[in-house]
Motif scaffolding. Structure first.
Motif, PDB file in Angstrom:
ATOM      1  N   VAL A  37      85.062  61.513  35.431  1.00 58.10           N
ATOM      2  CA  VAL A  37      83.621  61.384  36.238  1.00 58.10           C
ATOM      3  C   VAL A  37      84.085  60.826  37.440  1.00 58.10           C
ATOM      4  N   VAL A  38      83.894  61.215  38.425  1.00 52.11           N
ATOM      5  CA  VAL A  38      83.824  60.421  39.855  1.00 52.11           C
ATOM      6  C   VAL A  38      82.437  60.135  40.000  1.00 52.11           C
ATOM      7  N   PHE A  39      82.070  58.748  40.222  1.00 52.16           N
ATOM      8  CA  PHE A  39      80.943  58.115  40.363  1.00 52.16           C
ATOM      9  C   PHE A  39      80.652  57.366  41.600  1.00 52.16           C
ATOM     10  N   PHE A  40      80.231  58.056  42.525  1.00 53.62           N
ATOM     11  CA  PHE A  40      79.713  57.405  44.012  1.00 53.62           C
ATOM     12  C   PHE A  40      78.815  56.422  43.957  1.00 53.62           C
ATOM     13  N   TYR A  41      78.867  55.441  44.520  1.00 56.24           N
ATOM     14  CA  TYR A  41      77.774  54.328  44.735  1.00 56.24           C
ATOM     15  C   TYR A  41      78.039  53.888  46.359  1.00 56.24           C
ATOM     16  N   PRO A  42      76.672  53.342  46.937  1.00 54.08           N
ATOM     17  CA  PRO A  42      76.797  52.807  48.172  1.00 54.08           C
ATOM     18  C   PRO A  42      77.698  51.781  48.624  1.00 54.08           C
ATOM     19  N   GLU A  69      88.104  60.193  31.932  1.00 50.71           N
ATOM     20  CA  GLU A  69      88.270  59.000  32.757  1.00 50.71           C
ATOM     21  C   GLU A  69      87.264  58.828  33.837  1.00 50.71           C
ATOM     22  N   VAL A  70      87.117  57.705  34.142  1.00 51.40           N
ATOM     23  CA  VAL A  70      85.970  57.336  35.133  1.00 51.40           C
ATOM     24  C   VAL A  70      86.621  56.971  36.378  1.00 51.40           C
ATOM     25  N   TYR A  71      86.108  57.264  37.545  1.00 48.02           N
ATOM     26  CA  TYR A  71      86.712  56.829  38.688  1.00 48.02           C
ATOM     27  C   TYR A  71      85.350  56.352  39.583  1.00 48.02           C
ATOM     28  N   SER A  72      85.265  55.293  39.867  1.00 48.50           N
ATOM     29  CA  SER A  72      84.018  54.663  40.607  1.00 48.50           C
ATOM     30  C   SER A  72      84.510  54.792  42.155  1.00 48.50           C
ATOM     31  N   VAL A  73      83.773  55.185  43.016  1.00 49.97           N
ATOM     32  CA  VAL A  73      84.037  55.358  44.504  1.00 49.97           C
ATOM     33  C   VAL A  73      82.879  54.759  45.247  1.00 49.97           C
ATOM     34  N   SER A  74      83.324  53.962  46.215  1.00 49.54           N
ATOM     35  CA  SER A  74      82.631  53.452  47.397  1.00 49.54           C
ATOM     36  C   SER A  74      83.419  53.323  48.798  1.00 49.54           C
TER      37      SER A  74
END
Length: 189
Positions: A37-42, A69-74
């Protein structure tokens, strides 16, 4: 543009993430061989973002059991991610990589860059083990996402990937009946 990314490969990128107390390199190759999961946030240090990331952190153990696997991205830097992790009780719960995208390359690759603001939209991308995008969800800035709904969608994607010829209907949950599209079903649903 987002709809055109379904079943496409993740484009190349290289970034630094804050993960488990270290700075680590992350590339598109890290998304191969498992569900991701690639999880974009501001932005870090904001309002809706920590509620979403905290919710995702609360579901992370279940996602890991599912092989995800999760990858948060800002567009913040990995240094900013560390500072936020060190100072926010909600963000301290995060055990997944927090990827910095200060150049916006990853956000642009996924079509979620808000150019005039230099920030990413609230975009969620589920990638299969072959590196192909299977699910896309993009929300307006003021609308937070629900990790339990994301789990349901990933379970459906994994089911469909493991059961060719079957599809999951609306509201499908693990254990529910699926459909086998055929001429006999046309007009019967």
């Amino acid at each position: 543009m987002a709809a055109s990314l379904i079943n496409t490969n993740v484009l190349p990128f290289k970034a630094t993430a804050y993960h488990n107390g270290d700075f680590v390199q992350v590339t598109e190759a890290d998304l191969q061989g498992k569900w991701s999961v690639v999880f974009f946030y501001p932005a870090d240090f904001t309002f809706v973002c920590p509620t979403e990331l905290g919710d995702l952190a609360d579901h992370y153990a279940e996602l890991k059991k599912m092989g995800v696997e999760v990858y948060s991205v800002s567009t913040d830097t990995h240094f900013t991610h560390k500072a936020w992790h060190d100072t926010s009780d909600t963000i301290k719960k995060i055990d997944f990589p927090m990827v910095g995208d200060p150049t916006g390359v990853i956000s642009r690759n996924f079509g979620v860059m808000i150019e005039e603001a230099g920030l990413a939209e609230r975009g969620t991308f589920v990638i299969d083990p072959q590196g192909k995008i299977q699910i896309i969800e993009i929300n307006a800035g003021g609308i937070g996402r629900d990790a339990s709904e994301l789990l349901r969608k990933i379970k459906a994607a994994q089911y469909v990937a493991n059961h060719p010829g079957e599809v999951c209907p609306a509201k499908w949950k693990e254990g529910d009946a699926t459909l086998a599209p055929s001429l006999d079903l046309v007009g019967k649903i």
